[in-house]
Design an enzyme around this catalytic site. Structure first.
Site, short mmCIF file in Angstrom:
data_model
loop_
_atom_site.label_atom_id
_atom_site.label_comp_id
_atom_site.label_asym_id
_atom_site.label_seq_id
_atom_site.Cartn_x
_atom_site.Cartn_y
_atom_site.Cartn_z
N ASP A 147 0.85 -1.18 0.00
CA ASP A 147 0.00 0.00 0.00
C ASP A 147 0.90 1.24 0.00
O ASP A 147 1.80 1.32 -0.83
CB ASP A 147 -0.98 -0.05 1.18
CG ASP A 147 -2.08 0.98 1.11
OD1 ASP A 147 -3.09 0.73 0.43
OD2 ASP A 147 -1.92 2.04 1.73
N TYR A 154 -2.08 10.89 1.40
CA TYR A 154 -2.81 11.20 0.18
C TYR A 154 -2.60 12.65 -0.22
O TYR A 154 -2.57 12.98 -1.42
CB TYR A 154 -4.30 10.90 0.38
CG TYR A 154 -4.58 9.44 0.65
CD1 TYR A 154 -4.92 8.58 -0.39
CD2 TYR A 154 -4.49 8.92 1.93
CE1 TYR A 154 -5.17 7.24 -0.16
CE2 TYR A 154 -4.73 7.58 2.18
CZ TYR A 154 -5.07 6.74 1.13
OH TYR A 154 -5.30 5.40 1.37
N HIS A 171 -6.55 -7.10 -1.18
CA HIS A 171 -5.55 -6.07 -0.88
C HIS A 171 -4.64 -6.45 0.28
O HIS A 171 -3.53 -5.93 0.39
CB HIS A 171 -6.28 -4.76 -0.55
CG HIS A 171 -5.37 -3.58 -0.41
ND1 HIS A 171 -4.53 -3.17 -1.42
CD2 HIS A 171 -5.17 -2.72 0.63
CE1 HIS A 171 -3.85 -2.10 -1.02
NE2 HIS A 171 -4.22 -1.81 0.21
#
Length: 286
Positions: free
Chosen positions: A106, A207, A263
């Site tokens: 990730d 982000y 994931h």
């Protein structure tokens, strides 16, 4: 004293590096193997695989800045800076003269890439899983709904605060091939960390650094990585995207899309994950 999953409870530590306090777990002995987690997780995502890796390697599993039990600074969430945190931690733990094996999942993936791109002579092999590199190829990653939402300043914190479990559990379930793969103890631990003061903001800042990462990755990609790279995707999640992104920035890439995985590969397929990474490292580092 040994805790759950065979991890020595005395292996937890905190080190002040690059103006941030980084919490980490270490285990085993041998060449250094650094495991970098993603969002919304912590070092704890590696709990099922650390004991197996520790039979051959000195495992270092940090909480990235702003996440887990590391401190949450106001800035420094571009992946070049986060990677420098980890490099300074590796040196502080006495491995500055050794080449490391590096694994990133990730947000740990672009962090691991930034580490390998900045400190090429210090990385023997790189394994990345279940993410992409901001700015590489057509960059569809930018358009994921949560990438856009988390990138908004302050609003996500205000909407999610007090509802951390509800929000995070949506990702654990929807991102999995098997929604039960992340068990209740793990969810409790992740929710504990992201419910702490600054916990939500620290995660969302990854982000918000997206544009900085795009610029840095463009510069790094001008000189492709030459160390061996293993890229893994889950069939129920990113599939071949990690492989395609790494092929765009490295010359020696092998990849696999894992069946029966989403994931959360280290928690959904821990035994196979260990086997696959160890096999890769045996070839890549000899």
């Amino acid at each position: 004293m040994t805790g759950s999953n065979g991890i020595d409870e005395g292996a937890h530590g905190t080190e002040r590096v690059n103006d941030v306090s980084i919490h980490y777990v270490t285990a085993g002995s041998g060449p250094p193997l650094v495991l970098l987690h993603g969002w919304p997780q912590t070092w704890y995502e590696w709990r099922e695989v650390i004991p197996a890796f520790a039979s051959e390697y000195t495992v270092i599993a940090p909480d990235l800045r702003g996440m887990g039990d590391s401190t949450t600074p106001l800035s420094g969430y571009d992946k070049d800076t986060v990677a420098t945190d980890i490099r300074e931690l590796v040196h502080a733990l006495g491995h500055g003269d050794e080449r490391i094996a590096l694994v990133g999942h990730d947000w740990g993936m672009p962090t691991a890439y930034a580490y390998a791109a900045q400190y090429r002579d210090e990385v023997a092999a790189l394994c990345v899983l279940e993410a992409g590199l901001p700015g590489i190829r057509e960059d569809e990653k930018r358009h994921f709904w949560h990438t856009r939402f988390h990138g908004v300043r302050d609003l996500p914190e205000r909407l999610v605060a007090g509802r951390e479990r509800l929000y995070l559990e949506w990702f654990y379930k929807k991102g999995a091939y098997d929604p039960a793969a992340i068990d209740s103890d793990a969810r409790d631990e992740y929710v504990r960390c992201y419910s702490q003061p600054g916990g939500l903001r620290g995660g969302f800042e990854y982000y918000r650094a997206y544009d900085d990462d795009v610029e840095n990755n463009a510069a790094h990609a001008e000189t492709p990585l030459e160390m061996p790279v293993l890229a893994l995707g889950g069939e129920a999640s990113f599939r071949s995207l990690p492989i395609e992104d790494m092929n765009a920035v490295a010359t020696d890439v092998e990849g696999e899309v894992l069946e029966n995985a989403g994931h959360w590969i280290p928690e959904e397929r821990p035994e196979y994950f260990v086997e696959r990474v160890q096999s890769f490292l045996e070839t890549a580092t000899t």
